[in-house]
Scaffold this active site. Structure first.
Site, PDB file in Angstrom:
ATOM      1  N   CYS A 138       0.837  -1.209   0.000  1.00  0.00           N
ATOM      2  CA  CYS A 138       0.000   0.000   0.000  1.00  0.00           C
ATOM      3  C   CYS A 138       0.867   1.251   0.000  1.00  0.00           C
ATOM      4  O   CYS A 138       1.422   1.633   1.039  1.00  0.00           O
ATOM      5  CB  CYS A 138      -0.919  -0.011   1.221  1.00  0.00           C
ATOM      6  SG  CYS A 138      -1.934   1.471   1.336  1.00  0.00           S
ATOM      7  N   CYS A 141      -0.452   4.140   2.198  1.00  0.00           N
ATOM      8  CA  CYS A 141      -0.289   3.903   3.642  1.00  0.00           C
ATOM      9  C   CYS A 141       1.166   4.118   4.064  1.00  0.00           C
ATOM     10  O   CYS A 141       1.432   4.681   5.121  1.00  0.00           O
ATOM     11  CB  CYS A 141      -0.661   2.474   4.037  1.00  0.00           C
ATOM     12  SG  CYS A 141      -2.155   1.844   3.302  1.00  0.00           S
ATOM     13  N   ASP A 142       2.115   3.621   3.261  1.00  0.00           N
ATOM     14  CA  ASP A 142       3.502   3.508   3.728  1.00  0.00           C
ATOM     15  C   ASP A 142       4.510   4.382   2.990  1.00  0.00           C
ATOM     16  O   ASP A 142       5.663   4.480   3.426  1.00  0.00           O
ATOM     17  CB  ASP A 142       3.963   2.033   3.613  1.00  0.00           C
ATOM     18  CG  ASP A 142       3.107   1.107   4.449  1.00  0.00           C
ATOM     19  OD1 ASP A 142       2.624   1.556   5.504  1.00  0.00           O
ATOM     20  OD2 ASP A 142       2.899  -0.051   4.053  1.00  0.00           O
TER      21      ASP A 142
END
Ligand code: NAP
Length: 311
Positions: A138, A141-142
């Protein structure tokens, strides 16, 4: 309703991505008593997509979390009831469907499955060990953890290309590792990838192993044409090698194809009467927000017709 008599819903929807939220919007506007069960965030894959520019009505594109929020607000405005639980099993009880979550058991007349799909694992040594320590599925997300780092992205489809483009916001340098010599993703994304000075492409190559200490330090890459093996230093490994449908809990209940996608007809009805499938979990040609929304509307209308015919 623990212990007491169970409430029977006319419709239960499993999954709250664009397919599920659209199905919920339609059934709620038709005044069908509906429950939507979602395990994570409403919006599904949209919530981890930075920007969506191929959903009609947003000429400048729309952030994935914003489109999720708008769809949620629209569905709830018409009274859609939502619970956050994990569905573990679906069974038939006569004409009725029993939906079991880890906490509860729910009954319904018509069921719409919109459980979508999740990113497939690559299955190489180091992938599990370094998950969350450099290995990610992701980018939204990261990505921010990899400011000024070397990043590799694996895959050649739309996910790999769009996520790679997003990751160039953070990366010092980014390498897309693809197993063939041609990309699968949409041409407009290919053009942007080729034009981006931060992105290198490593063709005909696969990752054999992900290495590191407490975090990822390198990947071992093999050229599938020449057999040559090289080490590539990197801090981040983002894997986008396709999707797997979330349908394990349906095995033996409705017909699935060999990859696990639900087989449904043009009205989104599965092999079981009164059970419908919509969105990415369904066997179909194109998986996009636009086609998920379309499936959700069709499945809701078909479910309504199914309930009317039963009367
Ligand atoms: P995908 O289209 O199935 O692409 C998967 C990519 O991973 C392919 O390039 C494939 O290589 C490669 N791959 C598969 N297994 C591999 C392995 N074991 N080792 C190395 N490489 C491997 O999956 P996706 O990109 O996640 O997209 C899924 C669906 O979502 C598609 O329908 C896509 O159009 C849609 N999507 C759309 C957008 C958008 O429109 N903005 C964004 C994201 C996703 P080959 O090419 O050799 O098969």
């Amino acid at each position: 309703m623990k212990g007491g008599e169970k409430k029977i819903y006319e419709v239960i929807i499993i999954g709250g991505g664009p397919a599920g939220l659209t199905a919920g919007l339609y059934t709620s506007r038709s005044r069908l008593n509906t429950l939507l069960i979602e395990t994570g965030l409403l919006g599904g894959q949209m919530t981890t997509t930075e920007f969506i520019e191929n959903y009609p009505g947003f000429p400048q594109g729309v952030a994935g979390d914003e489109l999720s929020r708008l769809m949620e607000e629209q569905a709830k405005r018409f009274g859609l009831e939502v619970v956050s639980q994990d569905v573990v099993e679906v069974k038939l009880e006569g004409d009725r469907k029993v939906v079991k979550t880890e906490e509860e058991s729910y009954l319904c007349e018509a069921l719409i499955i919109c459980t979508g799909a999740e990113y497939r694992k690559l299955g190489v040594p180091g992938e599990k060990e370094f998950a969350g320590k450099g290995v990610s599925y992701c980018a939204t997300c990261d990505g921010a953890f990899f400011q000024d780092n070397q990043i590799v992205v694996v895959g050649g489809g739309d996910s790999a290309l769009t996520e790679a483009l997003y990751l160039t916001k953070f990366a010092k340098e980014l390498t897309i590792i693809h197993r063939r010599d041609a990309l699968r993703g949409t041409k407009i994304y290919q053009e942007r990838v080729f034009a981006n000075p931060k992105i290198n492409l490593l063709w005909n190559s696969v990752i054999q192993e992900i290495k590191g200490d407490s975090v990822v330090r390198s990947v071992v890459v093999k050229n599938v044409k020449t057999g040559e093996v090289n080490k590539l230093n990197t801090e981040g490994v983002f894997l986008f090698v396709g999707l797997s449908p979330r349908t394990q809990f349906l095995k033996g209940l409705v017909n699935l194809d060999e990859a696990g996608y639900i087989i449904a007809d043009e009205d989104c009805e599965t092999s079981v009467k009164g059970i419908f499938a919509a969105g990415d979990c369904r066997k179909k040609l194109l998986r996009q927000v636009a086609t998920a929304v379309s499936d959700g509307a069709i499945a809701a209308f078909a479910a309504e017709k199914f309930l009317e015919d039963k009367k």
